[in-house]
Write an enzyme that holds these catalytic residues in place. Sequence first.
Site, PDB file in Angstrom:
ATOM      1  N   CYS A  50      14.660 -37.639  31.040  1.00 50.26           N
ATOM      2  CA  CYS A  50      13.975 -38.919  31.242  1.00 50.26           C
ATOM      3  C   CYS A  50      14.013 -39.354  32.706  1.00 50.26           C
ATOM      4  CB  CYS A  50      14.578 -39.992  30.344  1.00 50.26           C
ATOM      5  SG  CYS A  50      16.341 -40.255  30.610  1.00 50.26           S
ATOM      6  N   ARG A  52      14.402 -37.056  35.442  1.00 55.01           N
ATOM      7  CA  ARG A  52      13.952 -36.052  36.410  1.00 55.01           C
ATOM      8  C   ARG A  52      13.227 -34.895  35.728  1.00 55.01           C
ATOM      9  NH1 ARG A  52      17.612 -34.688  40.083  1.00 55.01           N
ATOM     10  NH2 ARG A  52      19.020 -36.381  39.520  1.00 55.01           N
ATOM     11  N   GLU A 115      27.736 -38.867  35.957  1.00 57.83           N
ATOM     12  CA  GLU A 115      27.512 -38.838  34.496  1.00 57.83           C
ATOM     13  C   GLU A 115      27.478 -37.386  34.006  1.00 57.83           C
ATOM     14  OE1 GLU A 115      24.656 -37.882  32.765  1.00 57.83           O
ATOM     15  OE2 GLU A 115      23.145 -37.633  34.314  1.00 57.83           O
ATOM     16  N   PRO A 116      28.085 -37.134  32.841  1.00 53.59           N
ATOM     17  CA  PRO A 116      28.232 -35.751  32.368  1.00 53.59           C
ATOM     18  C   PRO A 116      27.043 -35.201  31.585  1.00 53.59           C
ATOM     19  CG  PRO A 116      29.429 -37.234  30.920  1.00 53.59           C
ATOM     20  CD  PRO A 116      28.807 -38.098  31.992  1.00 53.59           C
ATOM     21  N   GLN A 117      26.137 -36.067  31.115  1.00 54.67           N
ATOM     22  CA  GLN A 117      25.057 -35.605  30.236  1.00 54.67           C
ATOM     23  C   GLN A 117      24.142 -34.584  30.913  1.00 54.67           C
ATOM     24  OE1 GLN A 117      25.880 -38.836  30.555  1.00 54.67           O
ATOM     25  NE2 GLN A 117      26.616 -39.334  28.506  1.00 54.67           N
ATOM     26  N   GLN A 121      22.138 -30.946  29.745  1.00 57.09           N
ATOM     27  CA  GLN A 121      20.688 -30.774  29.865  1.00 57.09           C
ATOM     28  C   GLN A 121      20.345 -29.543  30.703  1.00 57.09           C
ATOM     29  OE1 GLN A 121      20.203 -34.724  31.416  1.00 57.09           O
ATOM     30  NE2 GLN A 121      19.498 -35.567  29.470  1.00 57.09           N
ATOM     31  N   ALA A 191      23.538 -54.958  16.860  1.00 57.87           N
ATOM     32  CA  ALA A 191      23.054 -53.585  16.653  1.00 57.87           C
ATOM     33  C   ALA A 191      22.050 -53.203  17.733  1.00 57.87           C
ATOM     34  CB  ALA A 191      22.427 -53.450  15.272  1.00 57.87           C
ATOM     35  N   GLY A 192      22.184 -53.850  18.893  1.00 55.99           N
ATOM     36  CA  GLY A 192      21.295 -53.545  20.015  1.00 55.99           C
ATOM     37  C   GLY A 192      21.739 -52.303  20.775  1.00 55.99           C
ATOM     38  N   THR A 194      23.382 -51.884  23.609  1.00 52.93           N
ATOM     39  CA  THR A 194      24.769 -51.858  24.096  1.00 52.93           C
ATOM     40  C   THR A 194      25.736 -51.487  22.980  1.00 52.93           C
ATOM     41  OG1 THR A 194      24.279 -53.523  25.780  1.00 52.93           O
ATOM     42  CG2 THR A 194      26.592 -53.198  25.223  1.00 52.93           C
TER      43      THR A 194
END
Length: 422
Positions: A50, A52, A115-117, A121, A191-192, A194
């Site tokens: 999302c 790059r 960030e590790p995600q 990817q 339940a948003g 966050t």
Amino acid sequence: MSIVAVGINHKTAPVAVREKISFNPDKLSIALQEMLNAVQCREVAILSTCNRTELYLVQDGDFDVTQQRLIKWLESFHNVPASTILPSLYWHKDQQAVNHMMRVACGLDSLVLGEPQILGQMKQAYSQAKAAGSMSLIMDRLFQRTFGVAKQVRTETEIGASAVSVAFASVNLAKHIFGGLEKTKVLLVGAGETIELVAKHLYENNVGKITVANRTLARAENMATKIGADVITLAQIPEHMCNADIVISSTGSTLPIIGKGMVEQALASRKHQPIFMVDLAVPRDIEEQVSELEDVFLYTVDDLQGIIAKNIANRRKAAVQAESIVNSQSDNFMAWLRGLNTQDTVISYRKQCLDNRDVLLEKAFIQLKNGKNSEAVLAELANKLTNKFMHAPTSALQSAAQGGELDKLIYLRDIFNIDSQE
């Protein structure tokens, strides 16, 4: 041969532009094969998230020509004019490209530093290129080395140790207070987005039990199914709060949902066993007076922002160490690549010499079979081999001498070990 990285990311373009050249995972295999043919390169891989879209290539041609072919292909594949994407594209070549890939995998180029995600990817991009058959020796080795660098950075620095989002910070703080979350019961209010992130982090930390309270049950149930949570309405909070060791709230309510009296009753039922509470809402979901209760540890979004600010500073310090590791490892990869190029040259030159030898040997064998004097045949073979192997070096030396290329002449004399023979 060169390595190229070209891309567009959150720093260079808004989402309205980024989405125009993002790749659908279902069509990625086709895209990789098309790109190989259209751009005429050896190897390709595509990373599309999302934030790059990046294309990695190994190519032999002229860099300018490769750029033109790639832009033309992007125009065609995504049906978008070059003028829309060109201002946002960045290009890296050879060591800059290697360095960039390693920085991306380590989270050094991410919207959230460290960030590790992104590493997951990149591993997915690697697997997709392997499955599509668009990757070979060099790109494969580069990805493997990149994954190794990311692991080294995670191990040797604190780049990912500190929480830099309120959701992550809430869970980390709870984990620190309880020493582990496996036996804890959590009540999530709202339940948003966050609370969804909080729930995700809790689930990943093997929390004992989660109950989600929300005004509308449908949205809460959708989230609860993913994490195995129970669902209640906001009106049911008073009867369930006594079971909660941790309460984390983030709703859009304009008035507090959890009051001091409600918490006092819960504490009495718990025999004053402490409750850890985090209020991530603005305006607040939990009455300020709740913090006055002796057995409650209440943190607000402002308290967490202070923690996050310190953590971001720590990550920036760790990023300096990480950059040093990346630079060192990109140097190592380029050294390997240069060695590979040298090896290719040696193999090619050796094959050329062996081919010449075989041709001349075949002629010599025919002469011997025809009864020609063996000494004469050997002398002729030696003479022809000498002339054959001398031709290219002699031409290079003469050309350098006639052109006044002194540096080249000295280099050639050094290669052929001429001066030491004199």
